[in-house]
Motif scaffolding. Structure first.
Motif, PDB file in Angstrom:
ATOM      1  N   VAL A  24      51.460  47.596  42.287  1.00 23.11           N
ATOM      2  CA  VAL A  24      51.116  47.949  40.764  1.00 23.11           C
ATOM      3  C   VAL A  24      51.224  46.563  40.160  1.00 23.11           C
ATOM      4  CG1 VAL A  24      51.807  48.928  38.814  1.00 23.11           C
ATOM      5  CG2 VAL A  24      52.307  50.159  40.932  1.00 23.11           C
ATOM      6  N   SER A  25      49.961  46.202  39.276  1.00 14.25           N
ATOM      7  CA  SER A  25      49.835  45.085  38.772  1.00 14.25           C
ATOM      8  C   SER A  25      49.669  45.378  37.259  1.00 14.25           C
ATOM      9  CB  SER A  25      48.798  44.028  39.011  1.00 14.25           C
ATOM     10  OG  SER A  25      47.417  44.543  39.018  1.00 14.25           O
ATOM     11  N   ASP A  26      49.997  44.738  36.435  1.00 15.70           N
ATOM     12  CA  ASP A  26      49.537  44.873  34.807  1.00 15.70           C
ATOM     13  C   ASP A  26      49.138  43.494  34.312  1.00 15.70           C
ATOM     14  OD1 ASP A  26      52.129  43.710  33.037  1.00 15.70           O
ATOM     15  OD2 ASP A  26      52.715  44.354  35.077  1.00 15.70           O
ATOM     16  N   GLY A  27      48.341  43.718  33.294  1.00 19.44           N
ATOM     17  CA  GLY A  27      47.595  42.474  32.579  1.00 19.44           C
ATOM     18  C   GLY A  27      46.471  41.971  33.290  1.00 19.44           C
ATOM     19  N   GLU A  28      46.013  40.737  32.825  1.00 20.76           N
ATOM     20  CA  GLU A  28      44.972  40.240  33.339  1.00 20.76           C
ATOM     21  C   GLU A  28      45.196  39.481  35.006  1.00 20.76           C
ATOM     22  OE1 GLU A  28      43.379  37.225  30.659  1.00 20.76           O
ATOM     23  OE2 GLU A  28      42.539  38.795  29.364  1.00 20.76           O
ATOM     24  N   LEU A  49      37.895  44.915  31.634  1.00 19.28           N
ATOM     25  CA  LEU A  49      36.740  44.071  31.849  1.00 19.28           C
ATOM     26  C   LEU A  49      37.021  42.677  32.938  1.00 19.28           C
ATOM     27  CD1 LEU A  49      34.261  44.894  28.757  1.00 19.28           C
ATOM     28  CD2 LEU A  49      34.424  45.850  31.122  1.00 19.28           C
ATOM     29  N   HIS A  50      37.988  42.259  32.407  1.00 24.71           N
ATOM     30  CA  HIS A  50      38.330  41.128  32.899  1.00 24.71           C
ATOM     31  C   HIS A  50      38.709  41.452  34.482  1.00 24.71           C
ATOM     32  CE1 HIS A  50      40.598  37.137  33.811  1.00 24.71           C
ATOM     33  NE2 HIS A  50      41.717  38.036  34.714  1.00 24.71           N
ATOM     34  N   ASN A  51      39.508  42.521  34.601  1.00 21.84           N
ATOM     35  CA  ASN A  51      39.974  42.854  36.111  1.00 21.84           C
ATOM     36  C   ASN A  51      38.853  43.198  36.790  1.00 21.84           C
ATOM     37  OD1 ASN A  51      42.534  42.148  35.436  1.00 21.84           O
ATOM     38  ND2 ASN A  51      43.156  44.107  34.846  1.00 21.84           N
ATOM     39  N   ALA A  52      37.937  44.009  36.107  1.00 18.38           N
ATOM     40  CA  ALA A  52      36.947  44.354  37.078  1.00 18.38           C
ATOM     41  C   ALA A  52      36.206  43.136  37.679  1.00 18.38           C
ATOM     42  CB  ALA A  52      35.796  45.309  36.156  1.00 18.38           C
ATOM     43  N   SER A  53      36.097  42.103  36.621  1.00 21.08           N
ATOM     44  CA  SER A  53      35.369  40.901  37.128  1.00 21.08           C
ATOM     45  C   SER A  53      35.940  40.152  38.163  1.00 21.08           C
ATOM     46  CB  SER A  53      34.997  39.890  35.886  1.00 21.08           C
ATOM     47  OG  SER A  53      34.095  40.527  34.916  1.00 21.08           O
ATOM     48  N   ARG A  54      37.157  40.179  38.163  1.00 25.01           N
ATOM     49  CA  ARG A  54      38.156  39.627  39.055  1.00 25.01           C
ATOM     50  C   ARG A  54      38.081  40.361  40.699  1.00 25.01           C
ATOM     51  NH1 ARG A  54      41.313  35.160  37.689  1.00 25.01           N
ATOM     52  NH2 ARG A  54      41.249  34.860  39.861  1.00 25.01           N
TER      53      ARG A  54
END
Length: 454
Positions: free
Chosen positions: A120-124, A156-161
């Protein structure tokens, strides 16, 4: 016409033959035969239908989980309903926005869907976060974040990464619907299943669509990658991941026994101990994120074989046993020989004692994780599941230990206790999902015999 319900686990393949009215006609089990699990499946089917090599005849579209798959039994067609947790079941990672809100919501949804949450991760996501995600080796990533119409940047940042990373597994997109189109654009080229937001508004948890998406991904993309069988037959047979089927059975039982209160199940396995709870009435005091009416927690450090040393370690840390109790050696032996079976009354007694400790620890943790909220009537029924309980001549000492535990006593004081002797929870969940709800209810209410508190 009977129905054949099968559960292919990592260690054992279990079967139940059930009439259309819900009468249990027979049970059987066989060691799971990886890397070709169908040998064990066919052996169980043949044991329940003598003279039958349970070859499945695929009738219908052949789509995973949707075709009518059946075993030929002496000229008759016996429908087959199968769930599986073999090969480690479904390993799922949650990538969310805030640890206490969207990431926690995704975590709860994943557990209730029968997944083993491995990360489980949270944030960017940054480089370290992506490396930790890869190290967890998930089968699926659940990408969540933001309420509908709320913040979009983190999702959106996480989708890109994720799109640029080497974690090449299916992604379930269940976050802010306002960011959906852009997130899909950034995830172009990846396998993505889109579903409704698990957290559409503050304080509103909507688990059902994401649970359905997790089930779809498991059936279509994960089972085939587990190297459990050659050819498409096994993939077509599987209807659900086993914990999802069990939770469905627990939820159905809670609805069928609404006047008795919540149903709590502790299932002690070889590697993990799972706890399920279900209430038929929504808890209006659930808090900021909210709790679904049916829940599951998984304790990966306590079990009867692989994780037996973890039981002793956790029990020692909680001061449930002392170092002089002599359980450490027995636990180490079980972890070193995971297919070992007790052959003497003394060995069975030790197994039962380890199972009782695992149940106490897991129940304590489940109550903590759910804030002890089990609806307005509290817990009305506790079910013990797992080999040591099923094969015990009596679970009276286990029941006493659970009821007298200070952390459990307030919740179990008035609860009845039953043992899933015939292992009917998973079959009931499969039956209900296949449209045989009345048969599933009859199976549960007639085979789970209860003892009431003294």
């Amino acid at each position: 016409m009977p129905l054949l319900c099968l559960d292919v686990g990592s260690t054992w393949t279990k079967g139940a033959l059930v009439s259309e009215a819900g009468e249990l006609l027979g049970t059987a089990q066989h060691a799971t035969t990886a890397p070709e699990v169908l040998r064990g499946v066919d052996a169980v089917a043949a044991a329940l239908e003598p003279g039958t090599a349970a070859r499945a005849a695929d009738l219908g579209s052949g789509a995973p989980g949707s075709s009518r798959t059946a075993a030929q039994a002496g000229g008759a067609v016996v429908p087959v309903l199968l769930c599986s947790s073999a090969g480690g079941g479904l390993r799922l990672a949650v990538v969310g926005q805030e640890r206490l809100v969207s990431a926690e919501a995704g975590h709860r949804v994943a557990l209730s869907a029968g997944a083993k949450v491995v990360h489980v991760s949270d944030g960017e996501l940054d480089g370290a976060g992506l490396r930790a995600l890869r190290a967890a080796s998930p089968d699926v990533v659940l990408l969540v974040g933001g309420t509908d119409g709320g913040d979009q940047r983190t999702l959106l940042h996480n989708a890109s990464r994720l799109a640029a990373n080497r974690v090449r597994v299916p992604i379930i997109l269940a976050g802010n619907t306002a960011a959906r189109a852009e997130a899909l654009t950034r995830l172009a080229g990846r396998t993505v299943v889109v579903t409704d937001n698990v957290l559409p508004d503050i304080g509103e948890l909507a688990p059902a669509p994401a649970r359905a998406a997790i089930r779809e991904v498991f059936l279509r993309h994960v089972i085939g990658g587990k190297s459990l069988s050659r050819g498409p037959r096994f993939r077509r047979l599987v209807r659900a991941v086993t914990p999802d089927a069990v939770l469905s059975g627990v939820s159905l039982l809670a609805s069928a026994t609404d006047d008795t209160g919540a149903v709590l199940v502790v299932d002690v396995g070889g590697a993990t101990t799972d706890v399920y709870s279900a209430v038929s009435t929504v808890d209006e005091t659930a808090g900021a994120v909210g709790l679904p009416t049916d829940r599951r927690t998984v304790e990966g450090d306590i079990g009867m074989r692989w994780s037996a040393p973890g039981v002793v370690a956790a029990a020692t840390a909680d001061r449930l046993v002392g170092e002089a109790d002599g359980l450490a050696g027995a636990a180490a032996h079980r972890a070193a020989a995971v297919d070992w079976v007790p052959t003497t009354p003394e060995e069975s007694t030790v197994d039962l004692r380890l199972a009782a400790l695992a149940a106490r620890i897991a129940l304590r943790r489940h109550i903590d994780a759910t804030d002890g909220r089990f609806g307005p009537r509290g817990i009305g029924l506790l079910i013990l599941s797992g080999g040591p309980f099923r094969h015990a001549e009596s679970v009276a000492e286990v029941e006493t230990a659970l009821r007298s535990d200070p952390a459990l006593r307030p919740h179990l004081r008035t609860a009845a206790v039953a043992v899933d002797t015939d292992y009917v929870l998973a079959p009931a969940g499969l039956l209900a999902a296949a449209g045989h709800r009345a048969a599933a209810e009859h199976l549960l209410t007639t085979r789970l015999r209860t003892t009431h508190p003294h």
